[in-house]
Design a protein around this motif. Structure first.
Motif, PDB file in Angstrom:
ATOM      1  N   PHE A  70       0.828  -1.208   0.000  1.00  0.00           N
ATOM      2  CA  PHE A  70       0.000   0.000   0.000  1.00  0.00           C
ATOM      3  C   PHE A  70       0.865   1.261   0.000  1.00  0.00           C
ATOM      4  N   LEU A  71       1.936   1.245   0.792  1.00  0.00           N
ATOM      5  CA  LEU A  71       2.795   2.421   0.891  1.00  0.00           C
ATOM      6  C   LEU A  71       3.628   2.640  -0.371  1.00  0.00           C
ATOM      7  N   SER A  72       4.013   1.551  -1.048  1.00  0.00           N
ATOM      8  CA  SER A  72       4.933   1.689  -2.172  1.00  0.00           C
ATOM      9  C   SER A  72       4.255   1.807  -3.534  1.00  0.00           C
ATOM     10  N   ALA A  73       3.001   1.362  -3.649  1.00  0.00           N
ATOM     11  CA  ALA A  73       2.341   1.316  -4.954  1.00  0.00           C
ATOM     12  C   ALA A  73       2.302   2.668  -5.670  1.00  0.00           C
ATOM     13  N   TRP A 212       5.881  14.651  -4.107  1.00  0.00           N
ATOM     14  CA  TRP A 212       5.387  13.924  -2.955  1.00  0.00           C
ATOM     15  C   TRP A 212       3.912  13.565  -3.134  1.00  0.00           C
ATOM     16  N   GLU A 213       3.181  14.417  -3.836  1.00  0.00           N
ATOM     17  CA  GLU A 213       1.766  14.133  -4.094  1.00  0.00           C
ATOM     18  C   GLU A 213       1.602  12.810  -4.840  1.00  0.00           C
ATOM     19  N   GLN A 214       2.502  12.537  -5.781  1.00  0.00           N
ATOM     20  CA  GLN A 214       2.426  11.296  -6.541  1.00  0.00           C
ATOM     21  C   GLN A 214       2.824  10.081  -5.701  1.00  0.00           C
ATOM     22  N   ALA A 215       3.812  10.263  -4.834  1.00  0.00           N
ATOM     23  CA  ALA A 215       4.343   9.147  -4.054  1.00  0.00           C
ATOM     24  C   ALA A 215       3.601   8.925  -2.743  1.00  0.00           C
ATOM     25  N   ASP A 216       2.761   9.875  -2.327  1.00  0.00           N
ATOM     26  CA  ASP A 216       2.066   9.796  -1.050  1.00  0.00           C
ATOM     27  C   ASP A 216       0.928   8.788  -1.138  1.00  0.00           C
ATOM     28  N   PRO A 217       0.994   7.666  -0.405  1.00  0.00           N
ATOM     29  CA  PRO A 217      -0.078   6.663  -0.494  1.00  0.00           C
ATOM     30  C   PRO A 217      -1.393   7.131   0.111  1.00  0.00           C
ATOM     31  N   PHE A 218      -1.333   8.169   0.961  1.00  0.00           N
ATOM     32  CA  PHE A 218      -2.553   8.649   1.605  1.00  0.00           C
ATOM     33  C   PHE A 218      -3.196   9.801   0.844  1.00  0.00           C
ATOM     34  N   ALA A 219      -2.553  10.235  -0.260  1.00  0.00           N
ATOM     35  CA  ALA A 219      -3.071  11.378  -1.004  1.00  0.00           C
ATOM     36  C   ALA A 219      -4.473  11.105  -1.529  1.00  0.00           C
ATOM     37  N   SER A 220      -4.661   9.904  -2.123  1.00  0.00           N
ATOM     38  CA  SER A 220      -5.982   9.597  -2.668  1.00  0.00           C
ATOM     39  C   SER A 220      -7.014   9.423  -1.566  1.00  0.00           C
ATOM     40  N   LEU A 221      -6.586   8.888  -0.410  1.00  0.00           N
ATOM     41  CA  LEU A 221      -7.535   8.680   0.677  1.00  0.00           C
ATOM     42  C   LEU A 221      -8.057  10.000   1.233  1.00  0.00           C
ATOM     43  N   ARG A 222      -7.217  11.040   1.213  1.00  0.00           N
ATOM     44  CA  ARG A 222      -7.646  12.341   1.733  1.00  0.00           C
ATOM     45  C   ARG A 222      -8.711  12.992   0.864  1.00  0.00           C
TER      46      ARG A 222
END
Length: 471
Positions: A70-73, A212-222
């Protein structure tokens, strides 16, 4: 300038023919066929390595792997936009299959490397990005279905073959064969798979910045709460996929060590459910989508999932597991139907963002589900006692035999899916522009500032809600 992985790839042919869905199908089939062979040996090694609290340790191992995936995808997806899909197909397949030979060398290292391999265990994300690069939008659902059916087909025969070879020749031969097939998959990628993402679709330099927006795994969840329909879909996915992820990680162990299935019976069970799932996701899904509509297909799939989980929870006899398995195959229609409703109601340039949110939810479940199931098994004292290392199965745990609820985690899962069904009732069949809020506009940054067609979206943005790659 080319990336470091591309320097290695440059020493090999640029692939055979034009990029096609069939290249992706072969990669997926070989990877999961190799892992399917290890179904029986892995159950034996798992209990021998962790004789106490086997379910708990199994849940923790797969939970760590899922959370790392989840963190790396998102980062791997963004980097594949820069360096190309072939490079990351090679990386993900190599590191996903790296633990296989360690099963006989050192079981402790085997399970440790399985956990850590989650960083690269996102082959499906890259595969679906590969497919998105080379297909038109109207072809994509069919192509996704072919890849998903191939995943199921790879697990129809391989566990049975692995179980037979394990009994006849020992686990060592099975591990060697699985390792050889994994190496064949890596060689196929190096020699036969052409790059699907043209050079002109990538940044001018492999060193283009990744935000960081692209690599942040929580970006889509927010972004989930920014639209009511997306919020409902994401809650539905979370509540229904959480128990499914936990079930995938522990169910075959449960069948063999608690219910008393032999290794051969477990393999046959996987084959039968796999065949029924292929039929459900192809023939039955198409009929239902045309006859009762997208939303009702989702509700029907969730209903089947509740029934099969409740049956697993209360069932204590082998015939009950077989009957529930047939119902489980029908429940596999849910996620393709959810993927379709998202695809239908989102603009082409915004589908990636919405699908990325749902994929992020699913990735989170892959970490939380196995750990939760392992903890519930531990909490209700469902332990493994009378093991039979010869693979002939074990007698049912006495506590389970006398329990009112033999499988507590499955009943918990049924309650979770029931809540999911109640939420899904409020999902509109057609939302029009409602799922197209301006807040979902893509960012103009490093890997996305170049001109992309709809086929060239990132890996995490185009992955449908199909079967997961956890084995």
């Amino acid at each position: 300038m080319t990336g470091p992985t591309n320097l290695v790839l440059s020493m090999f042919p640029q692939g055979i023919g034009e990029p096609s869905v069939y290249h992706a199908v072969v990669v997926i089939f070989l990877e999961f066929f190799a892992w399917g062979l290890l179904t029986t040996p892995m159950l034996t090694v798992l209990h021998q390595t962790f004789p106490q609290h086997t379910f708990l340790m199994n849940g923790l191992i797969h939970g760590v792997k899922g959370l790392l995936s989840f963190l790396s995808a998102p980062l791997i997806g963004a980097l594949s936009d820069v360096w190309g899909r072939k490079s990351f197909l090679l990386l993900t397949v190599f590191f996903t299959c790296a633990p296989i030979p360690l099963m006989k060398i050192s079981p402790w290292w085997y399970f440790a490397v399985i956990s850590m391999s989650g960083v690269f265990a996102v082959t499906f994300s890259v595969i679906f990005a590969y497919v998105a690069d080379i297909t038109q939008e109207h072809e994509r659902s069919t192509a996704y279905g072919l890849v998903s059916a191939t995943f199921a087909a790879s697990l129809v025969t391989s566990p049975a073959i692995g179980a037979y070879l394990s009994v006849a020749y020992g686990d060592t031969l099975v591990v060697i064969l699985a390792t050889a097939i994994a190496l064949l998959d890596i060689c196929f990628i190096l020699v036969a798979v052409p790059e699907s993402l043209p050079e002109k679709m990538r940044p001018a330099s492999w060193g283009a910045p990744i935000s960081w927006e692209q690599a942040d795994p929580f970006a889509s969840l927010r972004k989930v709460g920014q639209d009511s329909t997306v919020l409902l879909i994401c809650i539905t996915v979370f509540l229904s996929y959480l128990p499914e992820a936990g079930q995938y990680s522990s169910f075959f162990l449960y069948l063999k060590q608690v219910i008393g299935f032999t290794s051969e019976t477990v393999a046959a069970f996987i084959a039968v459910v796999g065949i029924l799932s292929i039929l459900a996701q192809t023939v039955v899904l198409g009929i239902l989508m045309r006859s009762i509509g997208n939303k009702n297909t989702i509700l029907l799939g969730l209903g089947f999932q509740i029934l099969q989980l409740a049956w697993y929870g209360f069932g204590s006899q082998p015939w009950m597991m077989w009957a529930a398995g047939a119902v489980a195959a029908m429940s596999s229609i849910t996620f393709p139907a959810i993927s379709a409703i998202v695809s239908r109601n989102a603009d082409p340039d915004q589908q990636g963002v919405v699908q990325g949110m749902i994929t992020g939810i699913r990735g989170l479940c892959n970490g939380l589900g196995p750990a939760l199931y392992g903890f519930v098994f531990y909490l209700f004292h469902v332990e493994l006692t009378d093991t039979d290392s010869s693979g002939k199965g074990v007698s049912m745990n006495e506590n389970v035999r006398n329990a009112i609820i033999p499988g507590p985690p499955f009943l918990f899962g049924a309650c979770s899916v029931l809540l999911s069904l109640l939420v899904a009732l409020f999902i509109p069949e057609h939302t029009g522009p409602g799922m197209r809020p301006g807040a979902y506009k893509k960012h103009s940054n490093g890997a996305q500032s170049h001109s992309h067609s709809p086929q060239g979206s990132g890996a995490e943005g185009k992955e449908p809600l199909l079967e997961d790659s956890s084995v």
